[in-house]
Design an enzyme around this catalytic site. Structure first.
Site, mmCIF file in Angstrom:
data_model
loop_
_atom_site.group_PDB
_atom_site.id
_atom_site.type_symbol
_atom_site.label_atom_id
_atom_site.label_comp_id
_atom_site.label_asym_id
_atom_site.label_seq_id
_atom_site.Cartn_x
_atom_site.Cartn_y
_atom_site.Cartn_z
ATOM 1 N N SER A 132 39.912 35.427 72.803
ATOM 2 C CA SER A 132 40.247 34.026 72.549
ATOM 3 C C SER A 132 40.897 33.380 73.762
ATOM 4 O O SER A 132 41.132 32.177 73.749
ATOM 5 C CB SER A 132 41.144 33.910 71.325
ATOM 6 O OG SER A 132 42.102 34.913 71.302
ATOM 7 N N HIS A 153 33.133 33.306 71.788
ATOM 8 C CA HIS A 153 34.380 33.105 71.042
ATOM 9 C C HIS A 153 34.109 32.496 69.670
ATOM 10 O O HIS A 153 33.850 31.290 69.554
ATOM 11 C CB HIS A 153 35.324 32.216 71.873
ATOM 12 C CG HIS A 153 36.646 32.000 71.222
ATOM 13 N ND1 HIS A 153 37.362 30.831 71.340
ATOM 14 C CD2 HIS A 153 37.394 32.802 70.420
ATOM 15 C CE1 HIS A 153 38.476 30.931 70.642
ATOM 16 N NE2 HIS A 153 38.521 32.116 70.075
ATOM 17 N N GLU A 165 32.194 29.268 70.959
ATOM 18 C CA GLU A 165 32.328 28.875 72.366
ATOM 19 C C GLU A 165 31.679 29.972 73.206
ATOM 20 O O GLU A 165 32.006 31.146 73.035
ATOM 21 C CB GLU A 165 33.802 28.798 72.781
ATOM 22 C CG GLU A 165 34.557 27.612 72.274
ATOM 23 C CD GLU A 165 35.962 27.542 72.884
ATOM 24 O OE1 GLU A 165 36.314 26.513 73.473
ATOM 25 O OE2 GLU A 165 36.719 28.519 72.747
ATOM 26 N N ASN A 203 41.300 26.929 72.235
ATOM 27 C CA ASN A 203 42.712 27.322 72.219
ATOM 28 C C ASN A 203 43.573 26.558 73.215
ATOM 29 O O ASN A 203 44.787 26.501 73.073
ATOM 30 C CB ASN A 203 42.845 28.828 72.439
ATOM 31 C CG ASN A 203 42.517 29.567 71.155
ATOM 32 O OD1 ASN A 203 42.834 29.092 70.069
ATOM 33 N ND2 ASN A 203 41.860 30.709 71.262
#
Ligand code: CAA
Length: 296
Positions: A132, A153, A165, A203
Protein backbone atom coordinates in the site's frame (compact mmCIF):
# COMPACT_ATOMS: atom_id res chain seq x y z
CA UNK A 1 -15.03 -12.41 -18.19
CA UNK A 2 -17.60 -13.26 -15.50
CA UNK A 3 -19.43 -16.39 -16.56
CA UNK A 4 -16.54 -17.78 -18.59
CA UNK A 5 -16.83 -21.50 -19.23
CA UNK A 6 -15.86 -22.74 -15.78
CA UNK A 7 -13.65 -25.73 -15.24
CA UNK A 8 -12.20 -25.68 -18.76
CA UNK A 9 -8.69 -24.46 -19.29
CA UNK A 10 -8.84 -20.70 -19.54
CA UNK A 11 -6.34 -17.88 -19.54
CA UNK A 12 -6.14 -14.13 -19.32
CA UNK A 13 -3.43 -13.11 -21.80
CA UNK A 14 -0.49 -15.33 -20.91
CA UNK A 15 -1.77 -15.94 -17.39
CA UNK A 16 -3.10 -19.45 -16.83
CA UNK A 17 -2.47 -19.79 -13.10
CA UNK A 18 -2.25 -17.17 -10.36
CA UNK A 19 -0.32 -17.35 -7.07
CA UNK A 20 -1.37 -15.25 -4.08
CA UNK A 21 0.92 -14.79 -1.07
CA UNK A 22 -0.84 -14.12 2.24
CA UNK A 23 -4.21 -15.51 3.29
CA UNK A 24 -5.19 -12.50 5.41
CA UNK A 25 -7.98 -10.08 4.56
CA UNK A 26 -6.31 -8.74 1.40
CA UNK A 27 -4.71 -11.94 0.07
CA UNK A 28 -7.84 -13.97 0.57
CA UNK A 29 -9.98 -11.33 -1.12
CA UNK A 30 -7.60 -11.29 -4.09
CA UNK A 31 -7.61 -15.11 -4.34
CA UNK A 32 -11.39 -15.12 -4.12
CA UNK A 33 -11.84 -12.60 -6.95
CA UNK A 34 -9.19 -14.26 -9.15
CA UNK A 35 -10.95 -17.63 -8.89
CA UNK A 36 -14.58 -16.57 -8.64
CA UNK A 37 -14.71 -13.75 -11.19
CA UNK A 38 -11.82 -14.60 -13.50
CA UNK A 39 -12.13 -18.38 -13.33
CA UNK A 40 -8.38 -18.94 -13.09
CA UNK A 41 -6.75 -21.62 -10.91
CA UNK A 42 -5.24 -19.94 -7.84
CA UNK A 43 -2.52 -21.20 -5.50
CA UNK A 44 -2.88 -19.49 -2.10
CA UNK A 45 0.32 -19.43 -0.04
CA UNK A 46 0.79 -18.61 3.65
CA UNK A 47 3.43 -19.65 6.14
CA UNK A 48 1.39 -22.17 8.12
CA UNK A 49 -1.47 -24.52 7.40
CA UNK A 50 -3.41 -22.91 10.25
CA UNK A 51 -3.28 -19.62 8.28
CA UNK A 52 -4.30 -21.12 4.93
CA UNK A 53 -7.06 -23.12 6.65
CA UNK A 54 -8.37 -19.91 8.24
CA UNK A 55 -8.29 -18.23 4.83
CA UNK A 56 -10.24 -21.05 3.21
CA UNK A 57 -12.91 -20.90 5.93
CA UNK A 58 -13.38 -17.23 5.03
CA UNK A 59 -13.43 -18.13 1.31
CA UNK A 60 -16.25 -20.60 2.00
CA UNK A 61 -18.18 -17.90 3.87
CA UNK A 62 -17.84 -15.47 0.95
CA UNK A 63 -19.04 -18.13 -1.49
CA UNK A 64 -21.96 -19.17 0.70
CA UNK A 65 -23.00 -15.52 1.01
CA UNK A 66 -22.89 -15.08 -2.78
CA UNK A 67 -24.97 -18.24 -3.30
CA UNK A 68 -27.48 -17.13 -0.63
CA UNK A 69 -27.82 -13.76 -2.42
CA UNK A 70 -28.27 -15.51 -5.80
CA UNK A 71 -25.16 -13.80 -7.14
CA UNK A 72 -23.70 -17.16 -8.18
CA UNK A 73 -25.04 -20.69 -8.41
CA UNK A 74 -24.02 -23.44 -6.00
CA UNK A 75 -22.27 -25.10 -8.97
CA UNK A 76 -20.29 -21.91 -9.68
CA UNK A 77 -19.26 -21.77 -5.99
CA UNK A 78 -18.16 -25.40 -6.06
CA UNK A 79 -16.01 -24.83 -9.14
CA UNK A 80 -14.50 -21.68 -7.63
CA UNK A 81 -13.61 -23.63 -4.50
CA UNK A 82 -11.96 -26.34 -6.59
CA UNK A 83 -9.93 -23.74 -8.47
CA UNK A 84 -8.19 -22.68 -5.23
CA UNK A 85 -5.40 -24.81 -3.80
CA UNK A 86 -3.11 -23.94 -0.89
CA UNK A 87 0.58 -24.26 -0.10
CA UNK A 88 2.72 -23.35 2.89
CA UNK A 89 5.93 -22.84 0.94
CA UNK A 90 6.93 -20.36 -1.76
CA UNK A 91 8.19 -23.34 -3.78
CA UNK A 92 4.49 -24.22 -4.25
CA UNK A 93 4.35 -21.21 -6.62
CA UNK A 94 6.88 -22.59 -9.10
CA UNK A 95 4.31 -23.10 -11.89
CA UNK A 96 2.22 -19.93 -11.60
CA UNK A 97 2.37 -17.26 -14.32
CA UNK A 98 1.44 -14.31 -12.13
CA UNK A 99 2.11 -13.83 -8.40
CA UNK A 100 0.30 -11.26 -6.27
CA UNK A 101 2.07 -10.77 -2.95
CA UNK A 102 -0.10 -9.57 -0.05
CA UNK A 103 2.15 -10.29 2.94
CA UNK A 104 2.87 -7.91 5.83
CA UNK A 105 3.61 -4.27 5.00
CA UNK A 106 7.28 -4.60 5.86
CA UNK A 107 10.19 -3.91 3.48
CA UNK A 108 12.46 -6.69 4.83
CA UNK A 109 9.72 -9.31 4.57
CA UNK A 110 8.79 -8.24 1.04
CA UNK A 111 12.42 -8.12 -0.12
CA UNK A 112 13.04 -11.66 1.16
CA UNK A 113 9.87 -12.93 -0.55
CA UNK A 114 10.73 -11.33 -3.90
CA UNK A 115 14.34 -12.59 -3.76
CA UNK A 116 13.01 -16.14 -3.24
CA UNK A 117 10.25 -15.79 -5.85
CA UNK A 118 12.85 -14.72 -8.40
CA UNK A 119 14.65 -18.03 -7.85
CA UNK A 120 11.50 -20.18 -7.65
CA UNK A 121 9.17 -18.82 -10.34
CA UNK A 122 9.40 -19.39 -14.10
CA UNK A 123 11.51 -16.75 -15.90
CA UNK A 124 8.37 -15.52 -17.65
CA UNK A 125 6.31 -15.05 -14.46
CA UNK A 126 5.20 -11.58 -13.44
CA UNK A 127 5.70 -10.69 -9.77
CA UNK A 128 3.20 -8.16 -8.41
CA UNK A 129 2.98 -6.69 -4.93
CA UNK A 130 -0.14 -5.42 -3.20
CA UNK A 131 1.97 -3.05 -1.11
CA UNK A 132 0.00 0.00 0.00
CA UNK A 133 2.97 2.35 0.17
CA UNK A 134 6.41 0.73 -0.19
CA UNK A 135 8.41 1.63 -3.32
CA UNK A 136 7.95 -0.88 -6.15
CA UNK A 137 11.40 -0.03 -7.47
CA UNK A 138 12.95 -0.96 -4.09
CA UNK A 139 11.03 -4.26 -3.94
CA UNK A 140 12.01 -5.02 -7.54
CA UNK A 141 15.68 -4.50 -6.62
CA UNK A 142 15.54 -7.75 -4.62
CA UNK A 143 15.11 -9.62 -7.94
CA UNK A 144 17.00 -9.96 -11.21
CA UNK A 145 13.79 -9.36 -13.18
CA UNK A 146 12.90 -5.78 -12.22
CA UNK A 147 11.14 -5.34 -15.59
CA UNK A 148 8.62 -8.01 -14.47
CA UNK A 149 7.88 -6.54 -11.02
CA UNK A 150 4.88 -4.24 -10.59
CA UNK A 151 2.55 -2.83 -7.93
CA UNK A 152 -1.08 -3.95 -7.89
CA UNK A 153 -2.77 -2.13 -5.03
CA UNK A 154 -6.19 -3.55 -4.19
CA UNK A 155 -8.58 -1.84 -1.77
CA UNK A 156 -10.23 -3.43 1.25
CA UNK A 157 -12.68 -5.24 1.10
CA UNK A 158 -11.28 -6.58 -2.18
CA UNK A 159 -14.49 -8.30 -3.38
CA UNK A 160 -16.41 -5.01 -3.04
CA UNK A 161 -14.02 -2.19 -3.93
CA UNK A 162 -13.74 -1.57 -7.66
CA UNK A 163 -10.31 0.09 -7.80
CA UNK A 164 -6.87 -1.38 -8.35
CA UNK A 165 -3.99 1.09 -8.49
CA UNK A 166 -1.31 -0.18 -10.86
CA UNK A 167 2.18 1.06 -10.13
CA UNK A 168 5.04 0.39 -12.53
CA UNK A 169 8.51 0.60 -10.96
CA UNK A 170 11.36 2.39 -12.74
CA UNK A 171 12.23 -0.71 -14.79
CA UNK A 172 8.78 -2.26 -15.32
CA UNK A 173 8.15 -3.02 -19.00
CA UNK A 174 5.16 -1.74 -20.98
CA UNK A 175 4.15 -5.34 -21.72
CA UNK A 176 4.06 -6.23 -18.03
CA UNK A 177 1.99 -3.11 -17.34
CA UNK A 178 -0.45 -4.13 -20.09
CA UNK A 179 -0.73 -7.72 -18.83
CA UNK A 180 -1.30 -6.54 -15.27
CA UNK A 181 -4.06 -4.15 -16.30
CA UNK A 182 -5.60 -6.89 -18.38
CA UNK A 183 -5.66 -9.27 -15.41
CA UNK A 184 -7.13 -6.62 -13.09
CA UNK A 185 -9.87 -5.89 -15.65
CA UNK A 186 -10.57 -9.63 -15.94
CA UNK A 187 -11.01 -9.59 -12.15
CA UNK A 188 -13.77 -7.03 -12.67
CA UNK A 189 -11.75 -4.06 -11.44
CA UNK A 190 -11.18 -0.56 -12.75
CA UNK A 191 -7.53 0.42 -12.86
CA UNK A 192 -5.54 3.60 -12.54
CA UNK A 193 -1.85 3.88 -13.35
CA UNK A 194 0.14 5.72 -10.73
CA UNK A 195 3.80 6.70 -10.41
CA UNK A 196 5.96 4.98 -7.79
CA UNK A 197 5.67 7.75 -5.21
CA UNK A 198 5.17 7.29 -1.43
CA UNK A 199 1.55 6.27 -0.75
CA UNK A 200 0.77 6.24 -4.50
CA UNK A 201 -2.48 8.22 -4.91
CA UNK A 202 -5.04 6.42 -2.71
CA UNK A 203 -3.02 6.46 0.48
CA UNK A 204 -1.39 9.81 -0.25
CA UNK A 205 -4.90 11.24 0.05
CA UNK A 206 -6.52 8.85 2.53
CA UNK A 207 -3.89 8.50 5.25
CA UNK A 208 -3.31 12.22 5.93
CA UNK A 209 -7.13 12.48 6.16
CA UNK A 210 -7.27 9.70 8.77
CA UNK A 211 -4.22 11.08 10.58
CA UNK A 212 -5.86 14.51 10.70
CA UNK A 213 -9.01 12.99 12.20
CA UNK A 214 -6.91 11.42 14.97
CA UNK A 215 -5.13 14.74 15.51
CA UNK A 216 -8.51 16.51 15.81
CA UNK A 217 -9.47 14.04 18.49
CA UNK A 218 -6.10 14.43 20.16
CA UNK A 219 -6.59 18.18 20.54
CA UNK A 220 -10.15 17.72 21.82
CA UNK A 221 -11.86 19.37 18.84
CA UNK A 222 -14.78 16.90 18.95
CA UNK A 223 -15.65 13.40 20.14
CA UNK A 224 -14.74 10.36 18.04
CA UNK A 225 -18.41 9.85 17.27
CA UNK A 226 -18.92 13.46 16.14
CA UNK A 227 -15.81 13.40 13.94
CA UNK A 228 -17.14 10.27 12.20
CA UNK A 229 -20.68 11.64 11.92
CA UNK A 230 -19.28 14.83 10.35
CA UNK A 231 -17.75 12.94 7.45
CA UNK A 232 -20.48 10.30 7.13
CA UNK A 233 -23.42 12.67 7.07
CA UNK A 234 -21.62 15.83 5.96
CA UNK A 235 -19.72 14.39 2.99
CA UNK A 236 -21.46 11.04 2.38
CA UNK A 237 -18.45 8.90 3.25
CA UNK A 238 -19.55 5.28 3.80
CA UNK A 239 -17.57 5.25 7.06
CA UNK A 240 -16.20 8.00 9.28
CA UNK A 241 -12.40 8.35 9.29
CA UNK A 242 -11.93 6.79 12.75
CA UNK A 243 -14.13 3.79 11.93
CA UNK A 244 -12.23 3.46 8.65
CA UNK A 245 -8.91 3.57 10.56
CA UNK A 246 -10.09 0.62 12.65
CA UNK A 247 -11.29 -1.19 9.54
CA UNK A 248 -7.91 -0.78 7.81
CA UNK A 249 -5.98 -1.45 11.05
CA UNK A 250 -4.26 1.21 13.15
CA UNK A 251 -0.86 -0.47 12.70
CA UNK A 252 -1.28 -0.34 8.90
CA UNK A 253 -2.33 3.34 9.04
CA UNK A 254 0.74 4.12 11.16
CA UNK A 255 3.07 2.13 8.89
CA UNK A 256 1.83 4.06 5.84
CA UNK A 257 2.09 7.45 7.58
CA UNK A 258 5.69 6.59 8.51
CA UNK A 259 6.50 5.74 4.89
CA UNK A 260 5.00 9.08 3.76
CA UNK A 261 6.89 11.00 6.46
CA UNK A 262 10.26 9.26 6.08
CA UNK A 263 10.26 9.21 2.28
CA UNK A 264 9.15 12.78 1.68
CA UNK A 265 10.81 14.37 4.72
CA UNK A 266 7.76 16.61 4.87
CA UNK A 267 6.54 17.36 8.40
CA UNK A 268 2.94 17.60 7.19
CA UNK A 269 2.94 13.78 7.12
CA UNK A 270 4.10 13.29 10.75
CA UNK A 271 2.02 10.52 12.35
CA UNK A 272 -0.24 11.65 15.16
CA UNK A 273 1.26 10.93 18.59
CA UNK A 274 -2.02 9.35 19.60
CA UNK A 275 -1.98 7.03 16.56
CA UNK A 276 1.52 5.92 17.54
CA UNK A 277 0.48 5.41 21.16
CA UNK A 278 -2.58 3.37 20.17
CA UNK A 279 -0.80 1.24 17.60
CA UNK A 280 1.69 0.10 20.22
CA UNK A 281 -0.98 -0.47 22.89
CA UNK A 282 -2.96 -3.60 22.14
CA UNK A 283 -5.35 -2.96 25.02
CA UNK A 284 -6.71 -0.02 22.97
CA UNK A 285 -7.16 -1.64 19.59
CA UNK A 286 -9.74 0.78 18.28
CA UNK A 287 -9.54 4.39 17.17
CA UNK A 288 -13.09 4.78 18.48
CA UNK A 289 -11.56 4.06 21.93
CA UNK A 290 -9.36 7.12 21.63
CA UNK A 291 -11.68 9.09 23.88
CA UNK A 292 -10.84 6.61 26.65
CA UNK A 293 -7.13 7.17 26.14
CA UNK A 294 -7.57 10.91 26.26
CA UNK A 295 -9.50 10.73 29.49
CA UNK A 296 -6.67 8.83 31.22
N1 CAA B 1 -15.23 -8.83 2.82
C1 CAA B 1 -16.02 -9.09 1.76
N2 CAA B 1 -17.20 -8.46 1.54
C2 CAA B 1 -17.59 -7.55 2.45
C3 CAA B 1 -16.84 -7.25 3.60
C4 CAA B 1 -15.60 -7.93 3.75
N3 CAA B 1 -14.80 -7.68 4.78
N4 CAA B 1 -17.51 -6.31 4.30
C5 CAA B 1 -18.64 -6.04 3.64
N5 CAA B 1 -18.69 -6.79 2.53
C6 CAA B 1 -19.73 -6.78 1.51
C7 CAA B 1 -21.06 -7.24 2.05
O1 CAA B 1 -21.15 -8.63 2.08
C8 CAA B 1 -22.01 -6.62 1.05
O2 CAA B 1 -21.99 -7.40 -0.13
P1 CAA B 1 -23.33 -7.58 -1.01
O3 CAA B 1 -23.44 -6.33 -1.84
O4 CAA B 1 -23.06 -8.79 -1.82
O5 CAA B 1 -24.46 -7.72 -0.06
C9 CAA B 1 -21.33 -5.29 0.71
O6 CAA B 1 -19.96 -5.44 1.09
C10 CAA B 1 -21.93 -4.14 1.48
O7 CAA B 1 -21.85 -4.49 2.85
P2 CAA B 1 -22.95 -4.08 3.94
O8 CAA B 1 -24.26 -3.82 3.26
O9 CAA B 1 -22.90 -5.05 5.05
O10 CAA B 1 -22.34 -2.78 4.60
P3 CAA B 1 -22.10 -1.35 4.00
O11 CAA B 1 -23.09 -0.97 2.96
O12 CAA B 1 -21.94 -0.54 5.21
O13 CAA B 1 -20.68 -1.48 3.25
C11 CAA B 1 -18.35 -1.33 3.19
C12 CAA B 1 -19.53 -1.94 3.90
C13 CAA B 1 -18.31 -1.79 1.73
C14 CAA B 1 -17.09 -1.83 3.90
C15 CAA B 1 -18.49 0.25 3.22
O14 CAA B 1 -18.65 0.65 4.56
C16 CAA B 1 -17.32 0.98 2.64
O15 CAA B 1 -17.20 1.15 1.44
N6 CAA B 1 -16.40 1.47 3.52
C17 CAA B 1 -15.22 2.17 3.10
C18 CAA B 1 -14.19 1.17 2.64
C19 CAA B 1 -12.94 1.83 2.17
O16 CAA B 1 -12.77 3.03 2.16
N7 CAA B 1 -11.99 0.98 1.77
C20 CAA B 1 -10.70 1.43 1.37
C21 CAA B 1 -9.79 1.33 2.56
S1 CAA B 1 -8.19 1.90 2.15
C22 CAA B 1 -7.43 0.61 1.46
O17 CAA B 1 -7.89 -0.48 1.38
C23 CAA B 1 -6.08 0.91 0.94
C24 CAA B 1 -4.97 0.71 1.88
O18 CAA B 1 -3.87 0.50 1.37
C25 CAA B 1 -5.07 0.86 3.34
Amino acid sequence: VKGQVRGLSTSVGNVKRVGVIGSGQMGLGIAYVAANVTGLPVVLMDVSQAQTDKGMVFMDKLLQKDVAKNKITAEHAKITRELVSTTNSLSGLSDVDFVIEAASENMDIKSAIFRDLDNICKPSSILATNTSSISITKIAAATKRAEQVIGMHFMNPVPVMKLVEIIPGLATSEQVLAETRNLAHAMGKTTTVVQDIPGFVANRLLMPYINEAVMLLECGAASAEDIDITMKLGTNMPMGPLTLADFIGLDTCLAIMKVLHENTGDSKYRPSVLLQKLSSNTSFPSARDLDVVLEE
